[in-house]
Enzyme design. Structure first.
Site, mmCIF file in Angstrom:
data_model
loop_
_atom_site.group_PDB
_atom_site.id
_atom_site.type_symbol
_atom_site.label_atom_id
_atom_site.label_comp_id
_atom_site.label_asym_id
_atom_site.label_seq_id
_atom_site.Cartn_x
_atom_site.Cartn_y
_atom_site.Cartn_z
ATOM 1 C CG HIS A 279 -40.289 35.514 -52.657
ATOM 2 N ND1 HIS A 279 -39.998 36.004 -51.215
ATOM 3 C CD2 HIS A 279 -39.629 35.977 -53.850
ATOM 4 C CE1 HIS A 279 -38.866 37.369 -52.411
ATOM 5 N NE2 HIS A 279 -39.072 37.435 -54.021
ATOM 6 N N GLY B 245 -31.012 40.869 -55.644
ATOM 7 C CA GLY B 245 -32.199 41.654 -56.073
ATOM 8 C C GLY B 245 -33.354 40.918 -55.734
ATOM 9 C CD GLN B 246 -34.824 38.496 -50.274
ATOM 10 O OE1 GLN B 246 -34.244 38.286 -49.914
ATOM 11 N NE2 GLN B 246 -36.217 38.043 -49.235
ATOM 12 C CG HIS C 230 -39.555 34.073 -58.144
ATOM 13 N ND1 HIS C 230 -40.046 35.002 -58.476
ATOM 14 C CD2 HIS C 230 -38.296 34.657 -57.024
ATOM 15 C CE1 HIS C 230 -39.985 36.508 -57.752
ATOM 16 N NE2 HIS C 230 -38.540 35.962 -57.436
HETATM 17 P P1 5GP Z 1 -37.860 39.751 -54.855
HETATM 18 O O1 5GP Z 1 -37.234 40.199 -56.352
HETATM 19 O O2 5GP Z 1 -38.514 39.868 -53.974
HETATM 20 O O3 5GP Z 1 -37.438 37.916 -55.801
HETATM 21 O O4 5GP Z 1 -39.104 39.210 -55.686
HETATM 22 C C1 5GP Z 1 -41.059 39.571 -55.354
HETATM 23 C C2 5GP Z 1 -41.744 38.926 -56.077
HETATM 24 O O5 5GP Z 1 -43.174 39.966 -55.932
HETATM 25 C C3 5GP Z 1 -41.777 39.845 -57.759
HETATM 26 O O6 5GP Z 1 -41.442 38.936 -58.726
HETATM 27 C C4 5GP Z 1 -43.086 40.499 -57.587
HETATM 28 O O7 5GP Z 1 -44.183 40.597 -58.535
HETATM 29 C C5 5GP Z 1 -44.239 39.977 -56.019
HETATM 30 N N1 5GP Z 1 -44.504 40.864 -55.729
HETATM 31 C C6 5GP Z 1 -44.101 41.554 -55.569
HETATM 32 N N2 5GP Z 1 -45.419 42.654 -54.957
HETATM 33 C C7 5GP Z 1 -46.646 42.209 -54.778
HETATM 34 C C8 5GP Z 1 -47.880 41.726 -55.068
HETATM 35 O O8 5GP Z 1 -48.290 42.651 -54.332
HETATM 36 N N3 5GP Z 1 -48.702 40.572 -55.448
HETATM 37 C C9 5GP Z 1 -48.125 39.107 -55.633
HETATM 38 N N4 5GP Z 1 -49.088 39.102 -55.943
HETATM 39 N N5 5GP Z 1 -46.540 39.820 -56.271
HETATM 40 C C10 5GP Z 1 -46.243 40.733 -55.347
#
Ligand code: 5GP
Ligand code: ZN
Length: 114
Positions: A100, A93-94, A102
């Site tokens: 990054h 789900g990236q 979490h």
């Molecule tokens: P992934 O699904 O790639 O592991 O997580 C991406 C994360 O980035 C998500 O939790 C989403 O809410 C966060 N995110 C996406 N766009 C932005 C943004 O513009 N600013 C911030 N602070 N977080 C973001």
């Protein structure tokens, strides 16, 4: 990387609520928090995912983890516990392809993840 959302947060071209910064690491609040504490930790150098971290740069991952541990302490969730998530690639789900971690805490969480 000019097209990368998180690189733009590093350069302040996109605003974020930054909670920690040093020469290598940036930590900021997730824009759509999934828990009372939801902070993203990234290396300042652009790598798309864990799969793209080159040999010899693994120590950077350790530095990010120790930063996450310290922020968890600052937020008062060491005792109650927390979860660190590192989504890597399509099936995980990236969504943002700048690696990054979490840091999630402040509520009980279920297992397994969806
Ligand atoms: P992934 O699904 O790639 O592991 O997580 C991406 C994360 O980035 C998500 O939790 C989403 O809410 C966060 N995110 C996406 N766009 C932005 C943004 O513009 N600013 C911030 N602070 N977080 C973001
Ligand atoms: Zn980037």
């Amino acid at each position: 990387m000019s097209s990368c959302l998180f690189c733009k947060i590093i350069t302040r071209d996109i605003p974020a609520r930054i909670v920690y910064e040093d020469d290598d690491v940036l930590a900021f609040e997730d824009i759509s928090p999934k828990a009372p504490v939801h902070i993203l930790l990234i290396p300042k150098e652009h790598f798309a995912s864990l799969s793209e971290i080159p040999a010899g740069r693994e120590a950077l991952m350790g530095k990010i983890l120790s930063t996450a541990r310290r922020i968890a302490g600052d937020r008062g969730i060491t005792g109650t516990g927390y979860r660190i998530v590192l989504n890597t690639g399509k099936d995980s789900g990236q969504e943002v392809f700048h690696i990054h971690f979490h840091l999630l805490g402040g509520r009980p969480m279920s297992w397994p993840p969806g």
